[in-house]
Design an enzyme around this catalytic site. Structure first.
Site: not given
Ligand SMILES: *Cc1c(COP(=O)(O)O)cnc(C)c1O
Length: 357
Positions: A131, A36
């Site tokens: 969250r 993402k």
């Molecule tokens: C964005 C996200 C991740 C990955 O996060 P990074 O900091 O890019 O490694 C993992 N788990 C969830 C639920 C996320 O929303």
């Protein structure tokens, strides 16, 4: 050549992926690659897959749809707990998803029944970051038993948690042990082991590097750690040696100006009331990149440490270059590290070019 641009070094990217996968595999931890933050860029996805990644994850279903169309054999994983309005699409484009609400999970089961499919769910558990995730023990019990016994098209694959986001909670080994305990509790309830305990994201990485990750955690969802150093400086920690993505921008103005605004001070273009420090006349440069491209001027870090980033608006970022040894001129190109928000924004911007090397 067009600016601003992101320079994506595929050799460094490959090296970073290999390092992270090797270190995780050594501890029997599976890595899900999160795309993402890079707007599911196909060239980066290709390198991830070449290096052995078999599951790609995103919070945005259109990105997973793109993955399925480019790489039908890759497993897809939805990271944001689902909107009731996107369940049809979820079942089409994602094999696995993180969920925390029983009504939504039941809806997924119904859609799967229609489509003659099964869907894998990771139950999101709240461990204090506040969250998403189930907090109450009775609710965990109800969800686990209902999914296991009453929803034939859902497979409860495991549990997951997310730390270090809203509540800025550090993913410590204690937190991981708590997650393992709750997974054990669910396993006893449903009388079978859960396949996966997903400990978190890039912020969990210190536990891998220090080899203090409790055994039992067998999945991490890693995104920005492959691409940028992000918070290494803040957390005083090094995950990768070199960044795979940097930002290059062009200088469009250099002038000596007062550092304190002249006239009646109100609010800036974004409605914020700012404080200004009077350092008398300074040499200032403007670079042609702004909030629209990077989120905020404090979300990029200059490679030339003598440059001070002092502010910005939608399209401009203002630099104080008075203390620089280098004599910059209009037209020169400057390089910056990206923090997470700047990576997220710049990779989606149609005004930021991409340069692969
Ligand atoms: C964005 C996200 C991740 C990955 O996060 P990074 O900091 O890019 O490694 C993992 N788990 C969830 C639920 C996320 O929303």
């Amino acid at each position: 050549m067009a600016y601003p641009r992101l320079v994506i070094d595929q050799t460094i990217l490959r090296h970073n992926i290999r390092k992270i996968l090797d270190e995780c595999h050594e501890l029997d931890i599976d890595v899900v690659a999160v795309i993402k933050g890079i707007n599911a860029m196909p060239e980066i996805i290709q390198v991830l897959i070449d290096e052995g990644i078999t599951t790609l994850a995103s919070s945005r279903l259109p990105q997973l749809k793109k993955v399925k169309s480019l790489h039908p054999d890759i497993q897809t994983y939805a990271l944001r707990i689902s909107m009731p309005s996107e369940i049809d699409e979820l079942v089409e484009v994602a094999d696995i998803s993180l969920q925390s609400e029983l009504t939504v999970i039941k809806q997924i089961n119904d859609v799967c029944e229609e489509k003659k499919k099964t869907h894998e769910i990771m139950l999101m558990l709240e461990l204090g970051d506040l969250r998403e995730g189930v907090y109450n023990q009775d609710e965990i019990k109800e969800l686990a038993l209902t999914i296991e016994n009453d929803l034939p098209h859902i497979h409860l694959r495991g549990v997951a948690t997310n730390l270090g986001c809203y509540g800025s909670i550090n993913p410590t080994d204690e937190k991981m042990n708590e997650l393992i305990e709750r997974a054990d509790y669910i396993s006893q309830l449903i009388d079978r082991p859960l396949e996966v305990i997903s400990g978190g994201a890039t912020t969990n990485y210190p536990l891998i590097a220090n080899k203090t990750m409790p055994s039992g955690i067998n999945e991490l969802r890693i995104g920005c750690g492959f691409y940028i150093k992000d918070q290494d400086e803040l957390l005083n920690y090094r995950m990768i040696d070199q960044e795979a993505i940097t930002l290059e921008v062009q200088i469009v103005e250099i002038k000596d100006k007062p550092s304190y605004p002249i006239g009646e001070i109100t609010v800036n273009a974004f409605g914020d009331k700012l404080e200004y420090v009077d350092k008398s006349i300074r040499k200032r440069a403007i670079i042609a990149v702004g909030k629209q491209d990077i989120g905020g001027h404090n979300k990029i870090i200059s490679l030339d440490k003598q440059i001070d980033i002092i502010g910005g608006s939608s399209d401009h970022t203002l630099l104080d270059i008075t203390d620089c040894d280098k004599h910059y001129q209009v037209g020169n190109i400057l390089s910056f590290h990206l923090m997470y928000e700047a990576l997220l924004m710049s990779t989606q911007s149609e005004y930021v070019e991409l340069k692969f090397k």
